[in-house]
Design a protein around this motif. Structure first.
Motif, short mmCIF file in Angstrom:
data_model
loop_
_atom_site.label_atom_id
_atom_site.label_comp_id
_atom_site.label_asym_id
_atom_site.label_seq_id
_atom_site.Cartn_x
_atom_site.Cartn_y
_atom_site.Cartn_z
N LYS B 16 1.03 -1.32 -0.26
CA LYS B 16 0.19 0.01 0.41
C LYS B 16 0.74 1.30 -0.15
O LYS B 16 0.16 2.25 0.70
N CYS B 18 3.16 2.30 1.96
CA CYS B 18 3.70 3.35 3.75
C CYS B 18 4.61 3.92 3.47
O CYS B 18 5.11 4.57 4.51
N GLU B 19 5.71 3.49 3.05
CA GLU B 19 6.77 3.27 2.96
C GLU B 19 7.94 2.98 5.09
O GLU B 19 8.69 3.24 4.78
N LEU B 20 6.86 2.11 5.80
CA LEU B 20 7.39 1.57 6.71
C LEU B 20 8.56 0.51 6.55
O LEU B 20 9.64 1.54 7.15
N GLU B 23 11.56 2.70 5.76
CA GLU B 23 11.91 3.67 7.65
C GLU B 23 13.08 2.94 8.41
O GLU B 23 13.72 2.89 9.06
N ALA B 24 12.68 1.20 7.35
CA ALA B 24 13.08 -0.12 8.55
C ALA B 24 14.53 -0.20 8.04
O ALA B 24 14.49 -0.93 9.27
N PRO C 29 -3.26 2.57 4.48
CA PRO C 29 -1.61 2.17 4.66
C PRO C 29 -0.85 2.56 5.45
O PRO C 29 -1.18 3.66 6.50
N GLY C 30 -0.58 1.96 6.02
CA GLY C 30 0.83 1.49 7.71
C GLY C 30 0.17 1.41 8.82
O GLY C 30 0.97 1.96 10.16
N THR C 189 8.19 0.31 15.15
CA THR C 189 9.43 -0.29 14.95
C THR C 189 10.08 -1.27 14.39
O THR C 189 8.64 -2.50 15.44
N PRO C 190 10.70 -1.90 14.03
CA PRO C 190 10.65 -3.36 13.59
C PRO C 190 11.50 -3.98 14.86
O PRO C 190 10.30 -4.93 15.81
N PRO C 230 2.45 7.79 7.36
CA PRO C 230 2.74 6.47 8.28
C PRO C 230 4.20 7.36 8.99
O PRO C 230 3.98 6.38 10.15
N VAL C 231 4.83 7.58 7.82
CA VAL C 231 6.45 7.46 8.54
C VAL C 231 6.61 8.54 9.80
O VAL C 231 6.42 8.58 10.71
N ASN C 234 3.52 6.96 13.46
CA ASN C 234 5.46 6.59 14.25
C ASN C 234 5.85 7.28 14.95
O ASN C 234 6.36 6.97 16.07
#
Ligand SMILES: Cc1ncc(C[n+]2csc(CCOP(=O)(O)OP(=O)(O)O)c2C)c(N)n1
Ligand code: SF4
Ligand code: SF4
Ligand code: SF4
Lengths: 358, 81, 263
Positions: B16, B18-20, B23-24, C29-30, C189-190, C230-231, C234
């Motif tokens: 989707k 979201c670009e997470l 970043e991760a 999304p996100g 975060t992961p 989303p970024v 977070n």
């Protein structure tokens, strides 16, 4: 011959639940039906049959506990009185929408609001016309004796599972508190023989997952679901109408009454006959589905009907619909917690029906 | 000791955008594609595949479960082949 | 070594759990709902308990959770999932029962069911998604909206004098003797996702012990409601939400964890 016992109506419900193989009861105290939960707690049904009994924090919680257990195919019930039943309406609507079987007992007291703890029949509309939001119906049984309080528990579960629909026993404070000698049915084992293919008890590899919901974001699908519900209610009307006709064959005038009012009217029939008035009594046992056909038929042979109920006139509307204007139909009833006497009822028949009609 | 190599495969239709994952990623492997999928989302892809260590961060953060992560020890694989 | 040599079935170290259905998640999304769904399904897969799990998701953005989780599921009325779970667990004590509830659901309309279910010590798992807002209905103020935070019903920020304070329901619940494990996690975060998964695993494992409620709060984003990417969401979560709702275990094995010692 089953075991004979002298019991209160509310106790009879509780004992019958254990004997009917009920799996769980969730409830919250309210007069005039607290004896149901009290009896169950004292009786330790967990030891007798494995039945679960739990006092919930509210009627809202109780009905949602019922919803949960019903989702897993359990025979589950709750009981309350008017204000508590009002609080349950959201949950009952979800149960009806999701098509779950269960039993809800309402030992009606006078309203509106906190009202009174005295008996009443003013929750007829709520019980038979839906009660909560949306187009749905409950199967509604109206006992008029302690014997029927017990017997209808079993009947209500059978009907609830037959239709996958919530069933209600609509009683009142008179029957709930009254003591009578009754014959208890033999206990049946706590196994449910109805179709369990839809229950949510964990997705096993041999089947698709089961989902229980009343949600349909697509209005066309929701309309379809509503059609399905309506067909089910139509089938109830065809197959499961119950009533008792007392002295109707030669009657000129008819009382139409259910529950404790029917007992009072039965007495009034005797008083009337002594006076030479040929009165009869049609007692609806299922308030939904309502015995409209027999009332329509009887409207050919009697001159007028008096609906007697402890309310300002609720069931009378269904009687009028059934009779469809053919003969006069009037209402009589004391209400707000007051119980009418047979003499008052007979007087009302004479005033409202016999005199104007003759 | 063999060098750890990783790679990801993005289910572009599930992504989707979201670009997470971008970043991760600790090694800056992922970028968003300029093209869009059938739902109109830009989707993630490996811009620097050689930097991927297969750490799984992207897969773990992806809310839509769109990423499969692969990892091998280079030496071991070259021995086999 | 080229990519074809790496991208082979036998080299997979992470993949979408088959316990999520093929259906595309309906979340923005996100959104952390998706991440948390995945964690729960991974835990159920790893424990091998699919055939004994019953999930309950009430109204909220996750009302359609049953479309995404390949397990038996029930949709409950707004706020009532803990009561529904009680009805099931009491009649099926051997099954794994969990609820998946938003903050509006668990800490506003369903506060009573939540507190009493926890206080009775029902042997269930509660997953509580705290995104500080009512997502489904369009970003209204929630019981967890932090002071000053804007929402569609607190457009100038939550004014505590007028609107009251955010409810730290997890702290409250940890005090109840009926809870056995209470933890606050996040999925931004992961590293936090890995920790959250461990907590969820523990919360499910605990059902075998029959010692009461295992409760995991997941601080999550609602980037749509917060009106951020989303970024950004977070980052904002880490700086603001976690300051108000500090992550870590509050109660482990029935014992309150000393403040500051949280993992
Ligand atoms: C009795 C009732 N009141 C109100 C609603 C409308 N409603 C649906 S979801 C929701 C809020 C959900 O917020 P939350 O629980 O925080 O979950 P999120 O959507 O943020 O995931 C509301 C108010 C409803 N469905 N039922
Ligand atoms: S596996 Fe790790 S290194 Fe590879 S792309 Fe994903 S986050 Fe980056
Ligand atoms: S995290 Fe997942 S959905 Fe988001 S951009 Fe990456 S692959 Fe796409
Ligand atoms: S509205 Fe918020 S909580 Fe709902 S799906 Fe979108 S981001 Fe998630």
């Amino acid at each position: 011959m089953g075991e004979i016992r002298l019991m209160k109506g509310n106790e009879a419900i509780a004992e019958a639940a254990i004997r009917a193989g009920c799996d769980a009861y969730f409830g919250y105290p309210i007069t005039p039906q607290s004896e149901v939960l009290e009896y169950l707690m004292a009786e330790k049904p967990h030891e007798r049959t494995g039945m679960v009994v739990l006092q919930a924090e509210s009627e809202v919680a109780a009905i949602n506990m019922v919803y949960g257990a019903a989702c897993t195919g359990k025979k589950v019930m709750t009981s309350s009185s008017s204000p508590g039943i009002s609080l349950m309406q959201e949950g009952i609507s979800y149960i009806a929408g999701a098509e779950l079987p269960c039993l809800i007992v309402n030992v009606v007291r006078g309203g509106p609001g906190l009202g009174t703890i005295q008996p009443s029949q003013a929750d007829y509309f709520q019980a038979t016309k839906g009660g909560g939001h949306g187009d749905y119906r409950l199967i509604v049984l109206a006992p008029s004796s302690v014997q029927e309080m017990a017997d209808f528990v079993k009947l209500a579960f059978d009907l609830a599972f037959k239709y996958r629909n919530p069933a209600m026993i609509l009683s009142d404070g008179v029957i709930g508190q009254m003591m009578e000698k009754i014959e208890l049915f033999e206990p049946i084992p706590r196994v449910n023989e109805f179709d369990q293919s839809w229950v949510t008890t964990g997705k096993t590899p041999d089947r698709q997952r089961n989902i229980i919901t009343s949600l349909n974001l697509d209005p066309y699908l929701q309309e379809e679901h509503n059609h399905h519900l309506q067909e089910k209610y139509a089938r109830m009307r065809r197959e499961d109408v119950r009533y008792e006709a007392i002295a109707c064959d030669d009657a000129d005038y008819l009382f139409v009454a259910y529950g404790s009012s029917a007992r009072i009217c039965q007495k009034a029939v005797q008083l009337a006959r002594k006076k030479g008035i040929k009165a009869g009594l049609l007692r609806p046992i299922t308030l939904f589905p309502f015995p409209e056909k027999i009332l329509g038929d009887l409207s050919q042979s009697v001159k007028g009907m008096l609906a007697v109920e402890m309310s300002a006139g609720q069931m009378v509307e269904d009687v009028r619909l059934a009779v469809n204007g053919k003969i006069p139909v009037e209402h009589f009833g004391r209400f707000g917690g007051v119980v009418h006497s047979p003499e008052e009822v007979l007087e009302a028949l004479e005033e409202k029906i016999v005199k104007p009609v003759v | 000791m063999g060098k750890i190599r990783g790679a990801i495969v993005v289910d572009t239709e599930r992504c989707k955008g979201c670009e997470l994952c971008v970043e991760a990623c600790p090694t800056d492997v992922i970028r968003m594609e300029r093209k869009v999928n059938s739902k109109g989302y830009h989707y993630a892809y490996m811009e620097h595949p050689e930097s991927c260590s297969g750490c799984m961060n992207c897969g773990i953060i992806c809310p839509d479960g769109a990423i499969t992560v692969y990892r091998v020890k280079e030496e071991k694989v070259s021995e086999e082949t | 070594m080229n990519l074809e040599e790496i991208i082979r079935e036998e080299n997979i170290v992470y993949r979408r759990t088959p316990l999520l259905t093929d259906k595309a998640l309906s979340y923005c999304p996100g959104c952390g709902h998706g991440t948390t769904h995945r964690l729960i399904m991974e835990v159920i897969e790893e424990m091998g308990i699919q055939s004994d799990v019953i999930g309950i998701a009430p109204v909220g953005c996750s009302v359609l959770a049953y479309e995404f989780m390949d397990i038996d599921m029930i949709e409950a009325a707004h706020g009532r999932a803990p009561a529904v779970a009680t009805g099931i667990k009491r009649t099926w004590p051997g099954k794994y029962v969990f609820t998946y509830q938003g903050d509006g659901d668990l800490a506003a309309i369903g506060t009573s069911e939540t507190i009493h279910c926890c206080n009775r010590g029902e042997n269930i798992t509660i997953i509580f998604i705290n995104n500080g807002i009512y997502g489904m209905t369009g970003g209204q103020m929630a019981p967890t909206t932090i002071p000053g935070m804007k929402s569609s019903t607190s457009p100038f920020g939550r004014d505590t004098a007028m609107m009251g304070y955010p409810l730290k329901i997890t702290e409250l619940i940890a005090q109840l003797p009926g809870t056995y494990y209470v933890s606050r996690q996040s999925v931004h975060t992961p590293a936090s996702v890995r920790k959250a998964k461990k907590a969820i695993r523990k919360a499910f494992e605990n059902q075998k012990l029959n010692k009461g409620v295992s409760f995991v709060e997941v601080v999550s984003n609602c980037n749509s409601g917060w009106k951020m990417t989303p970024v950004q969401a977070n980052k904002w979560l880490e700086e603001n939400m976690l300051a108000y709702f500090p992550p870590g275990d509050l109660k482990v094995d029935g014992q309150l964890v000393e403040q500051g010692k949280t993992s």
